[in-house]
Design a protein around this motif. Structure first.
Motif, PDB file in Angstrom:
ATOM      1  N   UNK A 159       0.832  -1.206   0.000  1.00 13.41           N
ATOM      2  CA  UNK A 159       0.000   0.000   0.000  1.00 13.41           C
ATOM      3  C   UNK A 159       0.865   1.254   0.000  1.00 13.41           C
ATOM      4  N   UNK A 160       1.841   1.289   0.873  1.00 15.78           N
ATOM      5  CA  UNK A 160       2.729   2.451   0.961  1.00 15.78           C
ATOM      6  C   UNK A 160       3.504   2.653  -0.343  1.00 15.78           C
ATOM      7  N   UNK A 161       3.998   1.563  -0.920  1.00 12.71           N
ATOM      8  CA  UNK A 161       4.787   1.660  -2.152  1.00 12.71           C
ATOM      9  C   UNK A 161       3.956   2.239  -3.296  1.00 12.71           C
ATOM     10  N   UNK A 162       2.731   1.765  -3.454  1.00  9.55           N
ATOM     11  CA  UNK A 162       1.855   2.254  -4.516  1.00  9.55           C
ATOM     12  C   UNK A 162       1.500   3.722  -4.278  1.00  9.55           C
ATOM     13  N   UNK A 163       1.210   4.066  -3.031  1.00 10.08           N
ATOM     14  CA  UNK A 163       0.859   5.451  -2.696  1.00 10.08           C
ATOM     15  C   UNK A 163       2.020   6.392  -3.001  1.00 10.08           C
ATOM     16  N   UNK A 223      -4.517  11.005  -0.112  1.00 13.28           N
ATOM     17  CA  UNK A 223      -3.960  11.033   1.241  1.00 13.28           C
ATOM     18  C   UNK A 223      -4.963  10.531   2.276  1.00 13.28           C
ATOM     19  N   UNK A 224      -6.205  10.965   2.163  1.00 13.89           N
ATOM     20  CA  UNK A 224      -7.228  10.550   3.128  1.00 13.89           C
ATOM     21  C   UNK A 224      -7.486   9.044   3.030  1.00 13.89           C
ATOM     22  N   UNK A 225      -7.617   8.558   1.814  1.00 10.37           N
ATOM     23  CA  UNK A 225      -7.846   7.129   1.615  1.00 10.37           C
ATOM     24  C   UNK A 225      -6.658   6.299   2.090  1.00 10.37           C
ATOM     25  N   UNK A 226      -5.469   6.803   1.830  1.00 13.02           N
ATOM     26  CA  UNK A 226      -4.261   6.099   2.269  1.00 13.02           C
ATOM     27  C   UNK A 226      -4.242   5.956   3.791  1.00 13.02           C
ATOM     28  N   UNK A 227      -4.565   7.021   4.485  1.00 12.22           N
ATOM     29  CA  UNK A 227      -4.546   6.978   5.945  1.00 12.22           C
ATOM     30  C   UNK A 227      -5.597   6.019   6.491  1.00 12.22           C
ATOM     31  N   UNK A 228      -6.755   5.963   5.852  1.00 13.45           N
ATOM     32  CA  UNK A 228      -7.796   5.013   6.272  1.00 13.45           C
ATOM     33  C   UNK A 228      -7.305   3.578   6.053  1.00 13.45           C
TER      34      UNK A 228
END
Length: 270
Positions: free
Chosen positions: A18-22, A255-260
């Motif tokens: 997830x982090x890598x794609x973001x 950013x919001x979706x990533x944090x969720x």
């Protein structure tokens, strides 16, 4: 690894993917989340391999035919010790060897280049046939997408595998029911897959591909014919708003979706 350890590792791989794609601003996160349980079971339980000897001739072979989910493979390889974990931060960057599709000339542990769909299974059939001809003891595993099974080359390979009695070949179909742009049922509906494979004289096992208790025994199955695992999975598995939605085939969270998503995957690690 035991089942509980595999489940925890799969969550860690999802979080890093997830982090890598973001951070890269690109990737195929939905199909990566669906296949990670299978990748984890393979690399941390089933495959016979040596990260410090990636070309050991006795190693089992694994082909990720759905090569667009390369990031999930890279994270898995890093966790297993084939490449440095910190290298994941270079995913898709200029001059990085971690491209959008896996390259066997650059990344240790990658058996063959994939990306053009319908190529990986025919290559895997060749690997399994080579083992039969040479008397080698390795087993070949290959993961395809369900949309990818619309490619005719796969069915030629399935026919050949049965003809050559390749009991040293396991095909895993990541049956997450979605492909680029639409659901499988709206495009060229191959479901149900089981009777089609059985008609080609394959052994077939159907499982919940996101349940490690079903994934592991299916991968460890051995018989006297080529074996297909139809792994019923969820696109975007582990992240509530991504699950079973075609939008997340090739979408990047904001950013919001990533944090969720981070919060949901982190909670699962508690």
């Amino acid at each position: 690894m035991e089942i509980s350890e595999l489940e925890r590792m799969a969550r860690q791989i999802r979080l890093r993917d997830l982090r890598a794609v973001y951070e890269a601003g690109a990737g195929h996160i939905g199909g990566e989340m669906s296949v990670i349980d299978v990748l984890t079971a393979l690399y941390f339980r089933v495959l016979r391999l040596w990260p410090d000897q990636p070309k050991n001739p006795e190693r089992d072979r694994f082909v990720l035919s759905k090569g667009h989910t390369a990031c999930a493979l890279y994270v898995t390889l890093a966790k297993r010790g084939f490449i440095p974990e910190e290298e994941i931060s270079t995913f898709l960057k200029p001059h990085s060897r971690l491209n959008g599709h896996p390259n066997c000339n650059k990344v240790p542990g990658v058996e063959t280049n994939t990306g053009p769909l319908g190529h990986g299974l025919p290559v895997a059939v060749g690997m399994a046939k080579a083992a039969k001809l040479s008397g080698a003891g390795y087993h070949t595993y290959v993961v395809t997408g369900d949309g990818e099974m619309q490619e005719g080359s796969n069915w030629e390979a399935i026919m050949a595998a049965a003809q050559f009695k390749l009991d040293n070949l396991t095909l895993i179909i990541d049956h997450n029911r979605f492909q680029q742009g639409a659901s499988l049922s709206e495009t060229n509906d191959l479901a149900p897959l089981r009777p089609k494979l059985e008609a080609f004289a394959w052994d077939v096992t159907e499982i919940d591909g996101n349940n490690m208790h079903e994934v592991v025994p299916a991968l460890e199955h051995r018989g006297d014919r080529p074996h297909c695992i139809v792994a019923h999975t969820n696109k975007g598995h582990g992240i509530s708003f991504m699950q079973d939605t075609v939008d997340w085939h090739h979408k990047v969270p904001n950013k919001e979706q990533y944090e969720i998503a981070v919060a949901e995957l982190s909670e699962a690690l508690q």
